[in-house]
Design an enzyme around this catalytic site. Structure first.
Site, PDB file in Angstrom:
ATOM      1  N   HIS A 129       0.814  -0.936   0.083  1.00 11.78           N
ATOM      2  CA  HIS A 129      -0.023   0.090   0.032  1.00 11.78           C
ATOM      3  C   HIS A 129       0.867   1.059   0.005  1.00 11.78           C
ATOM      4  O   HIS A 129       1.978   1.269   0.272  1.00 11.78           O
ATOM      5  CB  HIS A 129      -0.823  -0.148   1.284  1.00 11.78           C
ATOM      6  CG  HIS A 129      -2.074  -0.924   0.944  1.00 11.78           C
ATOM      7  ND1 HIS A 129      -2.098  -2.085   1.649  1.00 11.78           N
ATOM      8  CD2 HIS A 129      -3.457  -0.648   0.728  1.00 11.78           C
ATOM      9  CE1 HIS A 129      -3.247  -2.827   1.106  1.00 11.78           C
ATOM     10  NE2 HIS A 129      -4.116  -1.844   0.838  1.00 11.78           N
ATOM     11  N   LYS A 155      -0.521   4.772   4.669  1.00  6.72           N
ATOM     12  CA  LYS A 155      -1.396   3.752   5.117  1.00  6.72           C
ATOM     13  C   LYS A 155      -1.139   3.512   6.756  1.00  6.72           C
ATOM     14  O   LYS A 155       0.187   3.322   7.211  1.00  6.72           O
ATOM     15  CB  LYS A 155      -1.565   2.620   4.549  1.00  6.72           C
ATOM     16  CG  LYS A 155      -2.647   1.498   5.319  1.00  6.72           C
ATOM     17  CD  LYS A 155      -2.898   0.335   4.113  1.00  6.72           C
ATOM     18  CE  LYS A 155      -3.872  -0.384   4.914  1.00  6.72           C
ATOM     19  NZ  LYS A 155      -5.074  -0.036   5.300  1.00  6.72           N
TER      20      LYS A 155
HETATM   21  P1  NAD Z   1      -6.763   9.370   4.966  1.00 10.35           P
HETATM   22  O1  NAD Z   1      -5.772   9.724   6.424  1.00 10.35           O
HETATM   23  O2  NAD Z   1      -6.339   9.850   3.891  1.00 10.35           O
HETATM   24  O3  NAD Z   1      -8.428  10.022   5.613  1.00 10.35           O
HETATM   25  C1  NAD Z   1      -8.882   9.972   6.869  1.00 10.35           C
HETATM   26  C2  NAD Z   1      -9.656  11.289   7.057  1.00 10.35           C
HETATM   27  O4  NAD Z   1     -10.410  10.964   8.327  1.00 10.35           O
HETATM   28  C3  NAD Z   1      -8.692  12.523   7.230  1.00 10.35           C
HETATM   29  O5  NAD Z   1      -9.233  13.696   6.543  1.00 10.35           O
HETATM   30  C4  NAD Z   1      -8.835  12.728   8.697  1.00 10.35           C
HETATM   31  O6  NAD Z   1      -8.775  14.149   8.863  1.00 10.35           O
HETATM   32  C5  NAD Z   1     -10.366  12.295   9.136  1.00 10.35           C
HETATM   33  N1  NAD Z   1     -10.435  12.034  10.243  1.00 10.35           N
HETATM   34  C6  NAD Z   1      -9.708  11.840  11.353  1.00 10.35           C
HETATM   35  N2  NAD Z   1     -10.391  11.880  12.614  1.00 10.35           N
HETATM   36  C7  NAD Z   1     -11.568  12.187  12.312  1.00 10.35           C
HETATM   37  C8  NAD Z   1     -12.555  12.185  13.170  1.00 10.35           C
HETATM   38  N3  NAD Z   1     -12.915  11.983  14.613  1.00 10.35           N
HETATM   39  N4  NAD Z   1     -13.820  12.669  12.553  1.00 10.35           N
HETATM   40  C9  NAD Z   1     -13.962  12.783  11.274  1.00 10.35           C
HETATM   41  N5  NAD Z   1     -12.811  12.751  10.351  1.00 10.35           N
HETATM   42  C10 NAD Z   1     -11.811  12.167  11.035  1.00 10.35           C
HETATM   43  O7  NAD Z   1      -6.972   8.007   5.077  1.00 10.35           O
HETATM   44  P2  NAD Z   1      -7.673   7.163   3.758  1.00 10.35           P
HETATM   45  O8  NAD Z   1      -6.576   6.440   2.844  1.00 10.35           O
HETATM   46  O9  NAD Z   1      -9.021   7.524   3.162  1.00 10.35           O
HETATM   47  O10 NAD Z   1      -8.172   5.792   4.515  1.00 10.35           O
HETATM   48  C11 NAD Z   1      -9.149   6.068   5.619  1.00 10.35           C
HETATM   49  C12 NAD Z   1      -9.458   4.347   6.217  1.00 10.35           C
HETATM   50  O11 NAD Z   1     -10.150   3.702   5.133  1.00 10.35           O
HETATM   51  C13 NAD Z   1      -8.373   3.530   6.227  1.00 10.35           C
HETATM   52  O12 NAD Z   1      -8.913   2.770   7.777  1.00 10.35           O
HETATM   53  C14 NAD Z   1      -7.916   2.786   5.218  1.00 10.35           C
HETATM   54  O13 NAD Z   1      -7.517   1.502   5.899  1.00 10.35           O
HETATM   55  C15 NAD Z   1      -9.386   2.464   4.766  1.00 10.35           C
HETATM   56  N6  NAD Z   1      -9.982   1.956   3.508  1.00 10.35           N
HETATM   57  C16 NAD Z   1     -10.518   0.945   3.274  1.00 10.35           C
HETATM   58  C17 NAD Z   1     -11.015   0.694   2.125  1.00 10.35           C
HETATM   59  C18 NAD Z   1     -12.096  -0.290   1.460  1.00 10.35           C
HETATM   60  O14 NAD Z   1     -12.461  -0.547   0.544  1.00 10.35           O
HETATM   61  N7  NAD Z   1     -12.743  -0.749   2.761  1.00 10.35           N
HETATM   62  C19 NAD Z   1     -10.344   1.351   0.882  1.00 10.35           C
HETATM   63  C20 NAD Z   1      -9.342   2.213   0.995  1.00 10.35           C
HETATM   64  C21 NAD Z   1      -9.036   2.621   2.364  1.00 10.35           C
END
Ligand code: NAD
Length: 252
Positions: free
Chosen positions: A146, A150
């Protein structure tokens, strides 16, 4: 038209969900939540996550889609319970208490959680279940790669793949294999790599002495996860409270 709220709206996935929804006519993102002090993402108003319960009601959201961190998911869960709004959870990295809190939430609202919303990954999991009985003695190794931002390792998807393997074979994971003695037949190596902006690669190999079976998936764009999460949002809008997974959406 399903009215969606996006938690983590300013993040990599949140922004992609908003972008992907703009091209669809079955969903509309009506509000986003984040903690970044961002007011707006691609024309969608973003409010502080602490005000989510009021905002879900104010913007008349049907479903909340969450890609954040476990702590943020659990506080959104409280807001969704209060507002009677279903949840689609893409966030990974929950501990046992976190899973229990999600189960608790699902007693009051429909909640669908998937470690991976790519349809190809769902097919990969089915292929693993199907393939392993044919290669009962082969050595198994699991790899994922990844982007460098991540947080959790191994990925939620790798953990789901491991669980799928363990439904077929009694193997114990060995993470990273550093300084490890020659492999035991009852183990599966699990490896995580972090580099660049790689969207997500997963591979299971099953190796005998004369052949190697490789089952793998590469995500080429985050929009594949966003599309699956939005399909799940449309599906869950009309469901009763309970825990669901992406298989329910694919098999509908
Ligand atoms: P990222 O760090 O780019 O985004 C996370 C966002 O959440 C940020 O904007 C952050 O400010 C916000 N955040 C943090 N604390 C918060 C709160 N208390 N309330 C609201 N927002 C808050 O991360 P990402 O790459 O977008 O990934 C996010 C999650 O999704 C990870 O756990 C990742 O593993 C998961 N993910 C899952 C899939 C899937 O298909 N299920 C795919 C990609 C990523």
């Amino acid at each position: 038209m399903t009215r969606v709220a996006v938690n983590g709206a300013a993040g990599r996935m949140g922004e992609t969900v908003i972008e992907t929804a703009a091209d669809r006519d079955d969903v509309s993102v009506v509000v986003g939540f984040d903690v970044d002090g961002v007011d707006e993402v691609q024309g969608v108003p973003v409010v502080d996550a602490g005000e989510a319960a009021d905002a879900l009601a104010e913007y008349d959201a049907d479903v909340a889609v969450d890609f954040t961190v476990p702590e943020a998911t659990l506080s959104l869960a409280e807001a969704c319970r209060e507002a009677g709004v279903g949840m689609v959870v893409g966030t990974t990295g929950f501990d046992e208490d976190g899973f229990a809190a999600l189960d608790d939430t699902a007693e009051d609202v429909p909640l669908l959680k998937a470690t991976n919303f790519a349809r190809g990954v769902h097919a990969l999991l089915r292929a693993i279940s199907e393939a392993l009985p044919a290669v009962p003695d082969y050595d198994l190794e699991l790899m994922e790669t990844h982007h460098n931002g991540k947080i959790d390792a191994p990925s939620g998807t790798a953990k789901t793949m491991l669980e799928t393997v363990q439904e077929e074979r009694d193997v114990e994971p060995v993470y990273g294999r550093e300084g490890h003695a020659p492999r035991d037949e009852d183990e599966i190596g699990v490896f995580a790599r972090r580099a660049g902006d790689i969207r997500g690669e997963h591979e299971l190999i099953a190796a005998g002495n004369d052949e190697v079976l490789s089952l793998s998936h590469h995500a080429e764009d985050r929009s594949v996860f966003a599309a699956g999460a939005l399909d799940a949002a449309v599906w869950i809008e009309n469901q009763e409270p309970g825990r669901y997974d992406f298989g329910n959406v694919i098999d509908q």
